[in-house]
Write a protein that holds these residues in place. Structure first.
Motif, mmCIF file in Angstrom:
data_model
loop_
_atom_site.group_PDB
_atom_site.id
_atom_site.type_symbol
_atom_site.label_atom_id
_atom_site.label_comp_id
_atom_site.label_asym_id
_atom_site.label_seq_id
_atom_site.Cartn_x
_atom_site.Cartn_y
_atom_site.Cartn_z
ATOM 1 N N LEU A 38 0.810 -1.220 0.000
ATOM 2 C CA LEU A 38 0.000 0.000 0.000
ATOM 3 C C LEU A 38 0.843 1.271 0.000
ATOM 4 O O LEU A 38 0.340 2.349 -0.291
ATOM 5 C CB LEU A 38 -0.942 0.005 1.200
ATOM 6 N N THR A 39 2.115 1.157 0.334
ATOM 7 C CA THR A 39 2.997 2.318 0.337
ATOM 8 C C THR A 39 4.119 2.107 -0.672
ATOM 9 O O THR A 39 4.453 0.982 -1.023
ATOM 10 C CB THR A 39 3.604 2.544 1.741
ATOM 11 N N SER A 40 4.700 3.175 -1.126
ATOM 12 C CA SER A 40 5.775 3.101 -2.113
ATOM 13 C C SER A 40 7.068 2.632 -1.447
ATOM 14 O O SER A 40 7.392 3.044 -0.336
ATOM 15 C CB SER A 40 6.003 4.465 -2.753
ATOM 16 N N ILE A 41 7.806 1.760 -2.138
ATOM 17 C CA ILE A 41 9.086 1.291 -1.602
ATOM 18 C C ILE A 41 10.259 2.087 -2.153
ATOM 19 O O ILE A 41 11.381 1.937 -1.698
ATOM 20 C CB ILE A 41 9.293 -0.211 -1.877
ATOM 21 N N ALA A 42 10.018 2.932 -3.147
ATOM 22 C CA ALA A 42 11.079 3.761 -3.737
ATOM 23 C C ALA A 42 10.987 5.169 -3.160
ATOM 24 O O ALA A 42 9.911 5.741 -3.043
ATOM 25 C CB ALA A 42 10.936 3.809 -5.248
ATOM 26 N N GLU A 43 12.128 5.700 -2.791
ATOM 27 C CA GLU A 43 12.175 7.050 -2.246
ATOM 28 C C GLU A 43 12.548 8.045 -3.342
ATOM 29 O O GLU A 43 13.220 7.704 -4.309
ATOM 30 C CB GLU A 43 13.186 7.112 -1.110
ATOM 31 N N ASP A 44 12.104 9.280 -3.182
ATOM 32 C CA ASP A 44 12.446 10.338 -4.134
ATOM 33 C C ASP A 44 13.931 10.690 -4.001
ATOM 34 O O ASP A 44 14.516 10.594 -2.930
ATOM 35 C CB ASP A 44 11.614 11.585 -3.855
ATOM 36 N N TYR A 45 14.544 11.089 -5.112
ATOM 37 C CA TYR A 45 15.936 11.513 -5.066
ATOM 38 C C TYR A 45 16.181 12.594 -6.102
ATOM 39 O O TYR A 45 15.401 12.816 -7.006
ATOM 40 C CB TYR A 45 16.893 10.329 -5.256
ATOM 41 N N GLU A 46 17.293 13.297 -5.922
ATOM 42 C CA GLU A 46 17.657 14.388 -6.812
ATOM 43 C C GLU A 46 19.053 14.132 -7.363
ATOM 44 O O GLU A 46 19.960 13.729 -6.647
ATOM 45 C CB GLU A 46 17.626 15.704 -6.043
ATOM 46 N N GLU A 47 19.208 14.370 -8.672
ATOM 47 C CA GLU A 47 20.496 14.146 -9.322
ATOM 48 C C GLU A 47 20.699 15.208 -10.400
ATOM 49 O O GLU A 47 19.832 15.421 -11.242
ATOM 50 C CB GLU A 47 20.520 12.747 -9.950
ATOM 51 N N ASP A 48 21.819 15.873 -10.367
ATOM 52 C CA ASP A 48 22.183 16.897 -11.358
ATOM 53 C C ASP A 48 21.094 17.956 -11.532
ATOM 54 O O ASP A 48 20.787 18.383 -12.636
ATOM 55 C CB ASP A 48 22.494 16.255 -12.709
ATOM 56 N N GLY A 49 20.475 18.350 -10.417
ATOM 57 C CA GLY A 49 19.456 19.389 -10.469
ATOM 58 C C GLY A 49 18.070 18.895 -10.854
ATOM 59 O O GLY A 49 17.125 19.678 -10.898
#
Length: 70
Positions: A38-49
């Motif tokens: 029911l919840t996402s297993i992937a987390e948000d991330y930032e790369e090269d802006g």
């Protein structure tokens, strides 16, 4: 940028399990189960802006059989 897969995978999730089972003959049972994340297993991330977000849930189907010797 080098990153490990574990850096962006959540180690905890909520889920829902549904299942059913039947007795086919006196000593043989079969069962089916469906587990939904029911919840996402992937987390948000930032790369090269750039910001990346993904919504990934687990889905598992299980089919089993039990033979009773007793």
């Amino acid at each position: 940028m080098t990153f490990l897969r574990d850096d962006y995978i959540s180690t905890f999730e909520f889920g829902l399990a549904l299942g059913a089972g039947w007795s086919i003959i006196p000593n043989l049972d079969v069962n089916f189960r469906l587990m939904l994340g029911l919840t996402s297993i992937a987390e948000d991330y930032e790369e090269d802006g750039y910001s990346y977000s993904s919504d990934v849930q687990n889905l598992r189907l299980s089919i089993g059989a039990t033979y009773w010797f007793l």
